[in-house]
Design a protein around this motif. Structure first.
Motif, PDB file in Angstrom:
ATOM      1  N   ASP A  65      -4.686 -10.032  -0.959  1.00 41.48           N
ATOM      2  CA  ASP A  65      -3.499  -8.916  -0.751  1.00 41.48           C
ATOM      3  C   ASP A  65      -4.014  -8.428   0.675  1.00 41.48           C
ATOM      4  OD1 ASP A  65      -1.691  -9.494  -2.665  1.00 41.48           O
ATOM      5  OD2 ASP A  65      -2.391  -7.974  -4.057  1.00 41.48           O
ATOM      6  N   GLU A  66      -5.301  -7.877   0.541  1.00 40.93           N
ATOM      7  CA  GLU A  66      -6.138  -7.302   1.564  1.00 40.93           C
ATOM      8  C   GLU A  66      -6.151  -8.048   3.132  1.00 40.93           C
ATOM      9  OE1 GLU A  66      -9.896  -4.931   3.080  1.00 40.93           O
ATOM     10  OE2 GLU A  66     -10.235  -6.717   1.555  1.00 40.93           O
ATOM     11  N   ILE A  67      -6.131  -9.329   3.013  1.00 45.06           N
ATOM     12  CA  ILE A  67      -6.137 -10.043   4.461  1.00 45.06           C
ATOM     13  C   ILE A  67      -4.905 -10.527   4.552  1.00 45.06           C
ATOM     14  CG2 ILE A  67      -8.444 -11.224   4.067  1.00 45.06           C
ATOM     15  CD1 ILE A  67      -7.315 -13.829   3.179  1.00 45.06           C
ATOM     16  N   ALA A  68      -3.929 -10.434   3.755  1.00 47.29           N
ATOM     17  CA  ALA A  68      -2.292 -10.752   4.269  1.00 47.29           C
ATOM     18  C   ALA A  68      -1.662  -9.432   4.472  1.00 47.29           C
ATOM     19  CB  ALA A  68      -1.661 -11.423   2.859  1.00 47.29           C
ATOM     20  N   GLY A  69      -2.341  -8.281   4.221  1.00 46.49           N
ATOM     21  CA  GLY A  69      -1.712  -7.411   4.809  1.00 46.49           C
ATOM     22  C   GLY A  69      -0.551  -6.701   3.712  1.00 46.49           C
ATOM     23  N   THR A  70      -0.654  -7.210   2.676  1.00 45.40           N
ATOM     24  CA  THR A  70       0.456  -6.694   1.602  1.00 45.40           C
ATOM     25  C   THR A  70      -0.140  -5.822   0.629  1.00 45.40           C
ATOM     26  OG1 THR A  70      -0.147  -8.655   0.467  1.00 45.40           O
ATOM     27  CG2 THR A  70       1.686  -8.719   1.967  1.00 45.40           C
ATOM     28  N   LEU A  71      -1.534  -5.475   0.777  1.00 42.41           N
ATOM     29  CA  LEU A  71      -2.053  -4.518   0.017  1.00 42.41           C
ATOM     30  C   LEU A  71      -1.500  -3.147  -0.387  1.00 42.41           C
ATOM     31  CD1 LEU A  71      -4.589  -4.707  -2.000  1.00 42.41           C
ATOM     32  CD2 LEU A  71      -5.837  -3.563   0.026  1.00 42.41           C
ATOM     33  N   PRO A  72      -0.857  -2.924  -1.535  1.00 43.01           N
ATOM     34  CA  PRO A  72      -0.485  -1.515  -1.741  1.00 43.01           C
ATOM     35  C   PRO A  72      -1.514  -0.325  -1.695  1.00 43.01           C
ATOM     36  CG  PRO A  72      -0.079  -2.780  -3.607  1.00 43.01           C
ATOM     37  CD  PRO A  72      -0.779  -3.426  -2.822  1.00 43.01           C
ATOM     38  N   ASP A  73      -1.106   0.831  -1.293  1.00 37.53           N
ATOM     39  CA  ASP A  73      -2.287   1.968  -1.197  1.00 37.53           C
ATOM     40  C   ASP A  73      -3.068   2.188  -2.527  1.00 37.53           C
ATOM     41  OD1 ASP A  73      -1.078   2.436   1.012  1.00 37.53           O
ATOM     42  OD2 ASP A  73      -0.025   4.230   0.337  1.00 37.53           O
ATOM     43  N   VAL A  74      -2.578   2.046  -3.683  1.00 31.83           N
ATOM     44  CA  VAL A  74      -3.361   2.072  -5.081  1.00 31.83           C
ATOM     45  C   VAL A  74      -4.525   0.929  -5.091  1.00 31.83           C
ATOM     46  CG1 VAL A  74      -3.224   1.898  -7.648  1.00 31.83           C
ATOM     47  CG2 VAL A  74      -1.574   3.074  -6.411  1.00 31.83           C
ATOM     48  N   ALA A  75      -4.193  -0.319  -4.776  1.00 29.87           N
ATOM     49  CA  ALA A  75      -5.007  -1.444  -4.735  1.00 29.87           C
ATOM     50  C   ALA A  75      -6.037  -1.208  -3.564  1.00 29.87           C
ATOM     51  CB  ALA A  75      -4.236  -2.834  -4.560  1.00 29.87           C
ATOM     52  N   ALA A  76      -5.568  -0.687  -2.637  1.00 31.31           N
ATOM     53  CA  ALA A  76      -6.681  -0.373  -1.393  1.00 31.31           C
ATOM     54  C   ALA A  76      -7.584   0.451  -1.922  1.00 31.31           C
ATOM     55  CB  ALA A  76      -5.741  -0.021  -0.077  1.00 31.31           C
ATOM     56  N   SER A  77      -7.214   1.634  -2.412  1.00 30.03           N
ATOM     57  CA  SER A  77      -8.052   2.550  -3.135  1.00 30.03           C
ATOM     58  C   SER A  77      -9.323   1.941  -4.059  1.00 30.03           C
ATOM     59  CB  SER A  77      -7.450   3.803  -3.506  1.00 30.03           C
ATOM     60  OG  SER A  77      -6.940   3.346  -4.814  1.00 30.03           O
ATOM     61  N   LYS A  78      -8.704   1.015  -4.792  1.00 29.00           N
ATOM     62  CA  LYS A  78      -9.607   0.318  -5.790  1.00 29.00           C
ATOM     63  C   LYS A  78     -10.579  -0.366  -4.961  1.00 29.00           C
ATOM     64  CE  LYS A  78      -6.571  -0.190  -9.579  1.00 29.00           C
ATOM     65  NZ  LYS A  78      -5.752  -1.024 -10.418  1.00 29.00           N
ATOM     66  N   LEU A  79     -10.458  -0.994  -3.831  1.00 30.97           N
ATOM     67  CA  LEU A  79     -11.286  -1.897  -3.010  1.00 30.97           C
ATOM     68  C   LEU A  79     -12.232  -1.044  -2.394  1.00 30.97           C
ATOM     69  CD1 LEU A  79      -9.269  -4.482  -1.060  1.00 30.97           C
ATOM     70  CD2 LEU A  79     -10.884  -4.960  -2.594  1.00 30.97           C
ATOM     71  N   ALA A  80     -12.017   0.326  -2.020  1.00 29.70           N
ATOM     72  CA  ALA A  80     -12.952   1.145  -1.519  1.00 29.70           C
ATOM     73  C   ALA A  80     -13.830   1.742  -2.341  1.00 29.70           C
ATOM     74  CB  ALA A  80     -12.189   2.278  -0.710  1.00 29.70           C
ATOM     75  N   ALA A  81     -13.578   1.486  -3.750  1.00 31.53           N
ATOM     76  CA  ALA A  81     -14.484   2.140  -4.581  1.00 31.53           C
ATOM     77  C   ALA A  81     -15.559   1.589  -4.918  1.00 31.53           C
ATOM     78  CB  ALA A  81     -13.656   2.458  -6.063  1.00 31.53           C
ATOM     79  N   ARG A 133     -14.919  -5.443 -11.457  1.00 28.71           N
ATOM     80  CA  ARG A 133     -13.710  -6.130 -11.439  1.00 28.71           C
ATOM     81  C   ARG A 133     -13.773  -7.684 -11.997  1.00 28.71           C
ATOM     82  NH1 ARG A 133     -13.952  -4.037  -6.634  1.00 28.71           N
ATOM     83  NH2 ARG A 133     -12.402  -2.198  -6.013  1.00 28.71           N
ATOM     84  N   THR A 134     -12.700  -8.250 -12.629  1.00 29.44           N
ATOM     85  CA  THR A 134     -12.895  -9.752 -13.122  1.00 29.44           C
ATOM     86  C   THR A 134     -12.728 -10.534 -11.611  1.00 29.44           C
ATOM     87  OG1 THR A 134     -10.581  -9.962 -13.201  1.00 29.44           O
ATOM     88  CG2 THR A 134     -11.950  -9.219 -14.956  1.00 29.44           C
ATOM     89  N   PRO A 135     -13.382 -11.817 -11.654  1.00 29.19           N
ATOM     90  CA  PRO A 135     -13.007 -12.705 -10.529  1.00 29.19           C
ATOM     91  C   PRO A 135     -11.561 -12.756 -10.183  1.00 29.19           C
ATOM     92  CG  PRO A 135     -14.726 -13.670 -11.863  1.00 29.19           C
ATOM     93  CD  PRO A 135     -14.139 -12.483 -12.620  1.00 29.19           C
ATOM     94  N   VAL A 136     -10.742 -13.021 -11.186  1.00 24.83           N
ATOM     95  CA  VAL A 136      -9.298 -13.022 -10.917  1.00 24.83           C
ATOM     96  C   VAL A 136      -8.642 -11.837  -9.982  1.00 24.83           C
ATOM     97  CG1 VAL A 136      -6.903 -13.305 -11.918  1.00 24.83           C
ATOM     98  CG2 VAL A 136      -8.992 -14.520 -12.728  1.00 24.83           C
ATOM     99  N   GLU A 137      -9.059 -10.676 -10.501  1.00 19.93           N
ATOM    100  CA  GLU A 137      -8.528  -9.401 -10.091  1.00 19.93           C
ATOM    101  C   GLU A 137      -9.184  -9.208  -8.406  1.00 19.93           C
ATOM    102  OE1 GLU A 137      -8.570  -4.591 -10.936  1.00 19.93           O
ATOM    103  OE2 GLU A 137     -10.017  -5.821 -11.688  1.00 19.93           O
ATOM    104  N   PHE A 138     -10.477  -9.623  -8.297  1.00 21.40           N
ATOM    105  CA  PHE A 138     -11.202  -9.588  -7.062  1.00 21.40           C
ATOM    106  C   PHE A 138     -10.459 -10.543  -6.039  1.00 21.40           C
ATOM    107  CE2 PHE A 138     -14.358 -10.291  -3.840  1.00 21.40           C
ATOM    108  CZ  PHE A 138     -14.682  -9.050  -3.693  1.00 21.40           C
ATOM    109  N   GLU A 139     -10.157 -11.636  -6.313  1.00 20.86           N
ATOM    110  CA  GLU A 139      -9.617 -12.578  -5.625  1.00 20.86           C
ATOM    111  C   GLU A 139      -8.118 -12.007  -5.142  1.00 20.86           C
ATOM    112  OE1 GLU A 139      -8.795 -17.513  -5.190  1.00 20.86           O
ATOM    113  OE2 GLU A 139      -9.615 -16.534  -7.213  1.00 20.86           O
ATOM    114  N   GLU A 140      -7.280 -11.532  -6.097  1.00 20.01           N
ATOM    115  CA  GLU A 140      -6.127 -11.128  -5.866  1.00 20.01           C
ATOM    116  C   GLU A 140      -5.984  -9.996  -4.836  1.00 20.01           C
ATOM    117  OE1 GLU A 140      -4.515  -9.945  -9.689  1.00 20.01           O
ATOM    118  OE2 GLU A 140      -4.097 -12.018 -10.120  1.00 20.01           O
ATOM    119  N   LEU A 141      -7.056  -8.946  -5.038  1.00 13.63           N
ATOM    120  CA  LEU A 141      -7.229  -7.905  -4.029  1.00 13.63           C
ATOM    121  C   LEU A 141      -7.321  -8.524  -2.835  1.00 13.63           C
ATOM    122  CD1 LEU A 141      -8.823  -5.300  -6.378  1.00 13.63           C
ATOM    123  CD2 LEU A 141      -6.668  -5.169  -5.280  1.00 13.63           C
ATOM    124  N   TYR A 142      -8.456  -9.449  -2.637  1.00 12.51           N
ATOM    125  CA  TYR A 142      -8.904 -10.012  -1.360  1.00 12.51           C
ATOM    126  C   TYR A 142      -7.842 -10.628  -0.718  1.00 12.51           C
ATOM    127  CZ  TYR A 142     -10.883 -13.349   1.751  1.00 12.51           C
ATOM    128  OH  TYR A 142     -11.331 -14.001   2.845  1.00 12.51           O
TER     129      TYR A 142
END
Length: 101
Positions: free
Chosen positions: A85-101, A74-83
């Motif tokens: 979103d994850e700690i804020a609890g606002t992560l959509p299911d699609v993004a959550a599955s990307k983190l697990a990959a 991932r790009t650093p910007v994308e990784f930071e956004e996902l991070y």
């Protein structure tokens, strides 16, 4: 640093363990942005403005377009956004599955 309760990190003489990340990024920069045949170079670096343009374009590309293997390709910007979103609890299911990959 002491006022903030921080301890400086300094390696022993002759090693670069604490500088390895910075040296890697600087090596990439020199090979990619400053090399004469790289796309960020559109001509000679004759003036400070020429260097400024190359640096800005390279840093933008590094943070926004370049995929980093240590970030799960991932790009650093994308990784930071996902991070965040994850700690804020606002992560959509699609993004959550990307983190697990």
């Amino acid at each position: 640093m002491a006022d903030e309760g921080l301890v400086p990190s300094i390696g022993s003489i002759g090693d670069a363990f604490d500088n390895a990340t910075a040296e890697t990024v600087m090596g990439l920069f020199k090979n990619e942005a400053v090399a004469r045949d790289y796309p960020f170079r559109t001509g000679p670096l004759a003036a400070k403005a020429d260097v400024d343009d190359v640096v800005v374009e390279w840093v933008h590309s590094y943070n926004n377009a370049r995929l980093h293997s240590t970030l799960g390709y991932r790009t650093p910007v994308e990784f930071e956004e996902l991070y965040y979103d994850e700690i804020a609890g606002t992560l959509p299911d699609v993004a959550a599955s990307k983190l697990a990959a």
